[in-house]
Design an enzyme around this catalytic site. Sequence first.
Site, short mmCIF file in Angstrom:
data_model
loop_
_atom_site.label_atom_id
_atom_site.label_comp_id
_atom_site.label_asym_id
_atom_site.label_seq_id
_atom_site.Cartn_x
_atom_site.Cartn_y
_atom_site.Cartn_z
CD GLN A 110 -2.26 1.11 2.95
OE1 GLN A 110 -2.14 0.11 3.66
NE2 GLN A 110 -2.82 2.20 3.40
CB SER A 143 2.96 6.98 4.46
OG SER A 143 1.89 6.46 5.20
CD GLU A 145 -3.77 0.62 7.18
OE1 GLU A 145 -4.19 1.59 6.53
OE2 GLU A 145 -2.57 0.42 7.40
CD GLU A 148 -1.00 10.41 19.49
OE1 GLU A 148 -0.86 9.72 18.45
OE2 GLU A 148 -0.29 10.25 20.50
C1 LIG Z 1 4.82 -0.55 11.15
C2 LIG Z 1 4.33 0.46 10.16
C3 LIG Z 1 3.85 0.04 8.93
C4 LIG Z 1 3.38 0.98 8.02
N1 LIG Z 1 2.96 0.54 6.79
C5 LIG Z 1 2.55 1.45 5.89
C6 LIG Z 1 2.21 1.01 4.57
O1 LIG Z 1 2.27 -0.18 4.23
N2 LIG Z 1 1.83 1.94 3.67
C7 LIG Z 1 1.75 3.27 4.00
O2 LIG Z 1 1.36 4.05 3.13
N3 LIG Z 1 2.10 3.71 5.23
C8 LIG Z 1 2.50 2.83 6.17
N4 LIG Z 1 2.87 3.27 7.41
C9 LIG Z 1 2.87 4.69 7.71
C10 LIG Z 1 1.77 5.14 8.69
O3 LIG Z 1 0.53 5.14 8.04
C11 LIG Z 1 2.17 6.50 9.21
O4 LIG Z 1 3.32 6.34 10.02
C12 LIG Z 1 1.07 7.14 10.02
O5 LIG Z 1 -0.02 7.49 9.22
C13 LIG Z 1 1.58 8.41 10.75
O6 LIG Z 1 2.18 9.28 9.85
P1 LIG Z 1 3.64 9.91 10.13
O7 LIG Z 1 4.55 8.78 10.47
O8 LIG Z 1 3.97 10.77 8.98
O9 LIG Z 1 3.45 10.77 11.46
P2 LIG Z 1 2.82 12.22 11.55
O10 LIG Z 1 1.55 12.27 10.79
O11 LIG Z 1 3.87 13.21 11.20
O12 LIG Z 1 2.48 12.32 13.10
C14 LIG Z 1 3.47 12.61 14.08
C15 LIG Z 1 2.78 12.67 15.44
O13 LIG Z 1 1.82 13.74 15.45
C16 LIG Z 1 0.53 13.26 15.82
N5 LIG Z 1 -0.52 13.97 15.07
C17 LIG Z 1 -0.53 14.23 13.73
N6 LIG Z 1 -1.67 14.87 13.40
C18 LIG Z 1 -2.41 14.99 14.53
C19 LIG Z 1 -3.70 15.55 14.84
N7 LIG Z 1 -4.45 16.10 13.89
N8 LIG Z 1 -4.12 15.47 16.11
C20 LIG Z 1 -3.37 14.90 17.10
N9 LIG Z 1 -2.14 14.39 16.87
C21 LIG Z 1 -1.67 14.42 15.61
C22 LIG Z 1 0.56 11.77 15.44
O14 LIG Z 1 -0.39 11.03 16.20
C23 LIG Z 1 1.99 11.39 15.75
O15 LIG Z 1 2.12 11.09 17.12
C24 LIG Z 1 3.36 2.37 8.34
C25 LIG Z 1 3.85 2.78 9.59
C26 LIG Z 1 4.34 1.86 10.48
C27 LIG Z 1 4.88 2.34 11.79
#
Ligand SMILES: Cc1cc2nc3c(=O)[nH]c(=O)nc-3n(C[C@H](O)[C@H](O)[C@H](O)COP(=O)(O)OP(=O)(O)OC[C@H]3O[C@@H](n4cnc5c(N)ncnc54)[C@H](O)[C@@H]3O)c2cc1C
Length: 405
Positions: A130, A133, A248, A376
Site C-alpha cells: 500500500q 504515506s 485497514e 491520536e
Molecule cells: C509498522 C508500520 C507500517 C506501516 N505501513 C505502511 C504502509 O504499508 N503503507 C503506507 O502508506 N504507510 C504505512 N505506514 C505509515 C503510517 O501510516 C504513518 O506512520 C502514520 O499514518 C503516521 O504518519 P507519520 O509517520 O507521517 O506521522 P505524523 O503524521 O507526522 O504524526 C506525528 C505525530 O503527530 C501526531 N498527530 C498528527 N496529526 C495529529 C492531529 N491532527 N491530532 C493529534 N495528533 C496528531 C501523530 O499522532 C503522531 O504522534 C506504516 C507505519 C508503520 C509504523
Amino acid sequence: MDFDDTPEQARLRAEVRAFLSENADALAHGDGAYLEEPGTERLEHLRDTQAMLYDAGMIGLTWPVEYGGGGGSNAQQAVVNEELHRARVAGPVGHVGLGMCGPTVLHHGSEDQKQRYIRRLLRADDIWCQLFSEPGSGSDLAALRTKAVLQDDGWHVQGQKVWTTLAQHSRYGILLARTDPDAPKHKGLTMFVIDMHSPGVMVRPLKQMNGHESFNEVFLDDVVIPDSERLGAVNDGWRVALTTLMNERMAVGGGGGEIGVRSDALLAHAAERLPQLPEQNRVLATEALGRVLTESLAARYTGYRLQTALEKGVEPGPEGSAGKLSAVRVAHATADLGVRLLGDDAVFARSREGDWRWATSQASTPGIALAGGTDEILRNIIGERVLGLPSDRAAARPSPTAQNR
Ligand SMILES: Cc1cc2nc3c(=O)[nH]c(=O)nc-3n(C[C@H](O)[C@H](O)[C@H](O)COP(=O)(O)OP(=O)(O)OC[C@H]3O[C@@H](n4cnc5c(N)ncnc54)[C@H](O)[C@@H]3O)c2cc1C
C-alpha cells in the site's frame, strides 16, 4: 454473537482442525510470543502456507466466488480463524493484500482488474503493498505530493513513498497520487494499481529498532501506469483511499484477534517465570497479568460484536478505530509484561532464543500503534464521530491540520 457452534459450524471446525493437524508439518507456525516479519529465508514457506490454506478454502472464505473467494459468512471465517489461532499457524504473509488492497480492488476495480488480481492475491501468488504515506504526509495523507500526469502512453508518476510494508516482496501495490495540483487537496487525488516491477520503481528497505526490515522507501521515477490500471474515477482517489483505510483498521482491530503476541503464550510464559520472581514482584506481575488477560478478552468480545453487526449488514464505521486502539493496547501490554516477567534476565534477552522473542515484540508494538492511523488520530475520530466533540479541524492551530486519515 452466539458462542455455541451451530451443527454446521461444528462440522466446519472439525474439518479445519483435522486439516491443520494432518498438514502440520508443511504449514508455517509461530510461537505466539513474537510479531513476525517475513525475512526472505521464511518468505517462501509463508507463501506456501497461505496458498495451502487458500486451496483448502480457509482464506478469502467470505470473498465473492466469481473472483476466487468462498462466498461464505463472517461467522464461518471466525471459526476458521479461531482454529488457525489455536493451531498457531503463522499469519498470512499477504496481509496487506488481504486486509487493504484486495478489498479496495473489489470495491472500486474494473471487472478485468478483479478477474486478474483477486485470486492470485488470495493465494499469495502475488504479494501486494500500500503506497500511501510520504515523508511529508502520514496523518495528513491528503497533503501527499507524488504526482501522476496523463500522457499518450499512460500516467507518468514521479515522487517518493515511505513506510511501505512488504514493498520489497511485492508484485503489485495500490498507489495514491496527485493528479490535479490546482484542486483542493482531497479532490485532486487518484488511485492506481502499480506493477512494482515497472521500470523506474526503486525499493529501499528500512531497518527498524526491532532489527527487522518490514517496510521500505519507494522511489518512483517516471513510472508509467496504463490508464486501465486506475482504481475509480480520476480525482476521486480520496473516496477510494477511505475504503482502504477503513478496511485497514478493521483488519488490525476489528476481528477481535490478537496482533502477533498472544495472551495464551503470555500465560505459559508467566507460569514458568512467576515462581522465579521475588515475592513483591510476583504479586505485582500477577496483578498485571490479570489486567492484560481481561483486556485481551474484552478486545476479543468487542471484535465479535462488531463481526456480528457486519454480518447483519451494518457498514463498518468508527468501531474499526476503537478496535484498532484496543488491539494495539493489548499487544503492547502483552509484550511489555512478557519482558518484565524475565526479571533481571531481560538484560540478556537478546542472547536467549525464547526471551529474545519477547524483547523483539516489545520493540515492535510502538510501530503498530502508528500504522493505519496513529492513536491520536483514531482518538480524534472517536471524539468527533462517537462522542460528538468539535472537529479537530475547527480547533485553532498554528499549522495546517491533519485530516484524520
Ligand atoms: C509498522 C508500520 C507500517 C506501516 N505501513 C505502511 C504502509 O504499508 N503503507 C503506507 O502508506 N504507510 C504505512 N505506514 C505509515 C503510517 O501510516 C504513518 O506512520 C502514520 O499514518 C503516521 O504518519 P507519520 O509517520 O507521517 O506521522 P505524523 O503524521 O507526522 O504524526 C506525528 C505525530 O503527530 C501526531 N498527530 C498528527 N496529526 C495529529 C492531529 N491532527 N491530532 C493529534 N495528533 C496528531 C501523530 O499522532 C503522531 O504522534 C506504516 C507505519 C508503520 C509504523
